[in-house]
Design a protein around this motif. Structure first.
Motif, short mmCIF file in Angstrom:
data_model
loop_
_atom_site.label_atom_id
_atom_site.label_comp_id
_atom_site.label_asym_id
_atom_site.label_seq_id
_atom_site.Cartn_x
_atom_site.Cartn_y
_atom_site.Cartn_z
N THR A 498 0.85 -1.20 0.00
CA THR A 498 0.00 0.00 0.00
C THR A 498 0.88 1.24 0.00
N THR A 499 0.30 2.35 -0.41
CA THR A 499 0.98 3.64 -0.24
C THR A 499 0.72 4.18 1.16
N ASP A 500 -0.52 4.14 1.57
CA ASP A 500 -0.96 4.33 2.95
C ASP A 500 -2.34 3.72 3.00
N LEU A 501 -2.99 3.77 4.16
CA LEU A 501 -4.29 3.11 4.22
C LEU A 501 -5.14 3.65 5.35
N ASP A 502 -6.44 3.48 5.17
CA ASP A 502 -7.38 3.66 6.26
C ASP A 502 -7.41 2.36 7.04
N PRO A 503 -7.26 2.40 8.38
CA PRO A 503 -7.24 1.14 9.15
C PRO A 503 -8.44 0.25 8.90
N ALA A 504 -9.58 0.86 8.52
CA ALA A 504 -10.77 0.05 8.26
C ALA A 504 -10.57 -0.89 7.07
N ASP A 505 -9.60 -0.59 6.19
CA ASP A 505 -9.35 -1.44 5.03
C ASP A 505 -8.40 -2.59 5.34
N ALA A 506 -7.74 -2.54 6.49
CA ALA A 506 -6.71 -3.54 6.79
C ALA A 506 -7.22 -4.97 6.73
N PRO A 507 -8.40 -5.30 7.31
CA PRO A 507 -8.86 -6.70 7.21
C PRO A 507 -9.03 -7.19 5.78
N HIS A 508 -9.42 -6.28 4.87
CA HIS A 508 -9.56 -6.68 3.47
C HIS A 508 -8.22 -6.98 2.83
N LEU A 509 -7.15 -6.52 3.45
CA LEU A 509 -5.81 -6.76 2.93
C LEU A 509 -5.14 -7.92 3.66
N GLY A 510 -5.91 -8.63 4.47
CA GLY A 510 -5.36 -9.78 5.18
C GLY A 510 -4.64 -9.43 6.45
N VAL A 511 -4.91 -8.24 7.03
CA VAL A 511 -4.23 -7.80 8.25
C VAL A 511 -5.29 -7.50 9.31
#
Length: 956
Positions: A498-511
């Motif tokens: 990622t370049t940066d992220l909203d923490p709400a997206d982390a589960p969709h990225l496997g985190v």
């Protein structure tokens, strides 16, 4: 005599109304319908407008519960209203209204527009004597509903704004008039948006405390960026440079340099806080990854004009940046030419203070009045320092603060002071290295941390002594990586795509969310945008993560796949111009590159990304973005439709950015290549090339290309594109002055109107109206009637854009018929209705109409003043049509004082093939009126014309 069948006719005008059109129903902060203010009559109207058709008996019961004859009271109130506005409330047994009112419209407004549309609470101060309890409760419910909507939209505006504006919007949300006391969830959202130490922060905290422990558990609060330690001298130098007036400068550049992790971003964010507290205009831009001035301009424009198209160039930002403003560009490491950017900033925006943080420090680019701040490690206590001096060291304070994340029992004592001071010296006070070393305390004691740093000291100091801590950071980062659990390491590698992220997206990225918190605790992640929850891996750790990623190719491949799937699925479900897309643009671009490599990118995804760039005004930066995507599509042997979509996007944005030669070259190569065999792609490229030819003034060539595109659209059954191509052909024919073909194409468009969707049909009618107003021998009464229909429809459907355009067409038609007083009244109404509009094009046309109106009324001095206002806008946003219009309007005036120069300017316009036929004709007629004025032949140059007009019109 011309053939009647070819004579342009507009749809018949609407019948003249027999009664005055009701004005706006105002219920917010007041209650009135124009000048009509009878309360009970208006309460009838308000209820029906919000609840829909309502039986008379129900209304009588609500509003006159204690009356001897409620139905009679209702008849009296209804008669009073219908006597003034017969159509305001219709029906007999069930009353209904065509009016919507400001309350209903308010619920459709989003973001800052909702606040602007809210002058006060619903029915504020309106006496409700004699109504039923049920009606009083209905009013209160509506008041709360509307206020809560405004409060929520203000809160959303705060959550998407930079900190200074976020705090202002948070204050508005908290104090929204008419809103009930904020609930706990609202207060928790507000708290991180307030300025530290502000009265609002204290109020929100106190209110949260009053709610007590029984309130629901708080949602995760936005993670605050680390506060600054030990850069007080640098902060003071920046504030003095910005705030101290200097006779030899009005703006300038301050360059903060230093290695990764040294604290450049922390210092920048602290400067933002200080300037915000001082109520100074300041904007923070995340420049990380921006590779060009065009991309930087797009980011800055997006921050200054949220939700609007970004200005095309840095110079176009002049009107958006307030006087004495400061702009902070954080992380400008990827810029391809920082020295050129600095020269551009000084030239185009000289009054702005630019504070730029970068790892690079190019020599010879700063002027004597600029400021250079090279950062090194935080001050450390010397070996002989006592406990008090060690405690006062900012490097020690930072180490202890970071250690408290995992060892809350650790405090500075006489027993451990030497160990802690030794660690800070060995790491040369490098902030990120200290923070990472402090995180080791979760697995080993302080003396072991000291021993590890000590034994690796040889690699921390380069030959010749001295260091800024870079080597220390590398060594500490590797040790910190080794101390992460396998799950934490996998999470960090997944986030590295990622370049940066909203923490709400982390589960969709496997985190999972707990791993996000652990990486924050261990100083691999940081909250980097004040006022938001967005996170990023520390840029200074990217090198380490790249090394680790190379050792885990399968994990990275899966991470990129999950990343692409999530962001492309989310993006294609959003409107292309939606503000949240701006924050994810870099992630979407990375996702598209992954999809191209995997072979599952689609033309629809490329087109959606193009629409985002086009509508957000990202033309210059988008040209290069899509050129890279086109190369990647070709390398990946993507389907022809995908390759074509990327190439067409690049050439279209090149055209929109004014890079005509590039757009023309790309279009020519495409049409000569195999991808042009697809009729849809060929049609789009022909349209792009036609647009280029039109700007180049080659109207006949543009028209021929559009006819080819039209034929393909008809063949493909693409009605919408066929309509747009016909409109553009008609516009070009106006430039060429071909009256028979204008009549023919206008007839084709009118014939197609009944088959079009309603919104598209009205848009076409407005475009037809605009074009025919400048056609040879226009039927002005018919065009006036059509303009009134367009304006009426736009008001009914609340289409702001169509309403403005219809208003302009009506005013133009009235002026051309000599009905100056009517035109003036409508222009005054327009100004009042659009007072908050910021679009330059709107106000440029307004000023041009005012110039025409004032000259017609014999007020030359005022007309010249208005012309100077139009000219100022033209200098900022040059447009050939408007420049020509201004010349034609002021020429009779200037011919009296500068006859030869005025005639020369008119002759240049008369001979300009790319000018509209109507403008060339008017220039010719003006020259005939002044045959004594010599008209030397000179080529037309718009910049020269604007310079001459500036001189000729003088100053205010």
């Amino acid at each position: 005599m011309s053939d009647p069948a070819l004579t342009p006719t507009l749809p018949p005008p609407a019948p003249t109304p027999s009664a005055p059109t009701p004005p706006d129903l105002i219920t917010l902060g007041d209650l009135h319908l124009g000048r009509f203010r009878k309360v009970k009559s208006l309460l009838l109207l308000v209820y029906v407008s919000l609840e829909g058709p309502t039986p008379r008996r129900r209304l009588a019961t609500l509003l006159w519960p204690g009356a001897a004859r409620p139905e009679g009271s209702l008849r009296v109130a209804l008669h009073a209203l219908r006597e003034v506005y017969p159509d305001a409330l219709g029906g007999e047994e069930r009353l209904s209204t065509p009016l919507t009112g400001d309350a209903a419209r308010l619920l459709t407004r989003r973001g800052e527009a909702a606040w602007t549309a809210y002058p006060g609470p619903f029915l504020h101060g309106v006496p409700l004597s004699g109504v039923s309890t049920e009606f009083e409760e209905w009013v209160e419910a509506q008041r709360e509903r509307l206020a809560r909507h405004v409060q929520e939209e203000a809160l959303r505006a705060a959550e998407t704004a930079e900190p200074g504006r976020a705090a202002a919007w948070a204050e508005r949300a908290y104090r929204t008039p008419g809103a009930p006391p904020a609930e706990a969830d609202t207060l928790r959202r507000l708290l991180p948006l307030t300025l530290p130490g502000s009265p609002l922060e204290a109020e929100v905290r106190a209110e949260l405390d009053e709610l007590g422990p029984g309130t629901p558990p708080p949602a995760p609060a936005p993670r605050a960026a680390a506060r600054m330690l030990g850069r007080e001298a640098e902060l003071a130098a920046l504030l003095a440079w910005i705030l101290t007036p200097a006779p030899d400068r009005t703006g300038g550049v301050a360059l903060i340099t230093g290695p990764g992790g040294i604290g450049k971003s922390t210092l920048t964010r602290e400067l933002l806080r200080e300037l915000t507290r001082l109520d100074r205009p300041v904007t923070l831009i995340d420049a990380e990854g921006a590779g060009s001035a065009a991309e930087l301009s797009a980011r800055l424009g997006g921050a200054l004009t949220p939700g609007q198209a970004a200005p095309p160039t840095l110079s176009a930002l002049t009107t958006l940046i307030p006087p004495h403003a400061t702009v902070l560009l954080d992380g400008a490491d990827a810029l391809d030419d920082l020295p050129e950017l600095l020269r551009t900033l000084r030239r185009d925006l000289p009054g702005v203070h630019w504070v730029i943080s970068s790892r690079r420090s190019p020599g010879g680019v700063l002027s004597p009045t600029d400021l250079l701040l090279p950062l090194t490690g935080l001050p450390q206590a010397p070996p002989e320092a006592d406990l008090a001096h060690i405690a006062a060291s900012s490097a020690t304070q930072l180490f202890l603060r970071e250690a408290a994340r995992t060892r809350r029992d650790l405090t500075l004592t006489a027993a451990n002071a030497a160990l802690i001071a030794g660690i800070t010296r060995r790491l040369h006070g490098h902030p990120l290295a200290l923070a990472l070393a402090a995180s080791w305390l979760r697995v080993e004691p302080l003396d072991a941390v000291y021993a590890r740093v000590l034994t690796e000291a040889a690699q921390l100091t380069p030959e010749g002594g001295g260091s800024d801590g870079r080597r220390g950071l590398n060594a500490v980062a590797r040790r910190s990586w080794d101390l992460l659990t396998p799950e934490q390491q996998r999470a960090a590698l997944r986030l590295s795509v990622t370049t940066d992220l909203d923490p709400a997206d982390a589960p969709h990225l496997g985190v999972p969310a707990p791993l996000i918190d652990e990486l924050l605790t261990h100083n691999f992640l940081e909250a980097h945008q004040p006022g938001t929850e967005r996170l990023r891996l520390y840029p200074a750790l990217r090198g380490l993560l790249t090394e680790q990623a190379a050792a885990h190719p399968d994990l990275i491949t899966q991470a990129r796949t999950d990343h692409a799937r999530h962001y492309l699925t989310w993006f294609t479900a959003q409107p292309p111009e939606a503000p949240p897309v701006d924050a994810e643009r870099d992630n979407i671009l990375a996702a598209l590159h992954t999809a191209l490599e995997r072979g599952d990118a689609t033309a629809a995804q490329i087109d959606h990304f193009l629409a985002h760039h086009d509508r957000r005004g990202l033309h210059a930066s988008g040209t290069d973005t899509f050129a890279a995507l086109a190369d990647a599509a070709e390398d990946a042997c993507a389907p022809d439709s995908v390759q074509a979509a990327a190439q067409i996007a690049s050439m279209w944005l090149a055209y929109r950015a004014g890079r005509l030669l590039d757009a023309q070259t790309l279009a020519g190569h495409f049409l000569a290549g195999p991808l042009a065999a697809d009729p849809t792609s060929r049609m789009k490229v022909l349209n792009t090339l036609a647009a280029v030819r039109g700007v180049q003034g080659q109207m006949q060539s543009a028209t021929d290309l559009l006819r080819q595109a039209l034929a393909l659209a008809v063949e493909l059954g693409d009605q919408v594109r066929a309509v747009f191509y016909r409109v553009n052909i008609l516009s070009n024919l106006g430039f060429l002055g071909n009256a028979p073909q204008i009549e023919e194409m206008a007839g084709e468009l009118r014939a197609e109107l009944p088959t079009l969707p309603d919104a598209l049909a009205w848009m076409v009618r407005e475009r037809l109206l605009h074009i025919l107003l400048y056609a040879p021998s226009p039927d002005m009464p018919a065009l006036e009637a059509e303009a009134r229909q367009v304006l009426t429809h736009a008001r009914v459907v609340d289409n702001v854009f169509l309403q403005r355009e219809g208003w302009f067409r009506l005013i133009r038609a009235l002026l051309l018929q000599g009905r100056v007083r009517e035109a003036e009244q409508h222009l005054q109404q327009f100004r009042a209705a659009c007072a908050e509009v910021k679009e330059t094009a709107i106000w440029l046309e307004y000023h041009l109409l005012r110039v025409a109106l004032l000259y017609t009324r014999g007020r030359a001095q005022q007309a010249r003043q208005e012309a100077r206002m139009a000219l100022r806008l033209l200098r900022q946003h040059p447009a050939q049509w408007d420049a020509n219009e201004l010349l034609l309007l002021v020429s009779p005036d200037l011919m009296q004082i500068r006859p030869a120069e005025t005639a020369q300017a008119l002759a240049s316009l008369r001979n300009l093939d790319s000018a509209h036929a109507a403008q060339r004709h008017r220039a010719t007629e003006l020259l005939r009126m002044y045959p004594h004025a010599p008209a030397a032949e000179h080529p037309y140059r718009m910049d020269g014309l604007l310079s001459w007009l500036t001189e000729a019109l003088g100053s205010d």
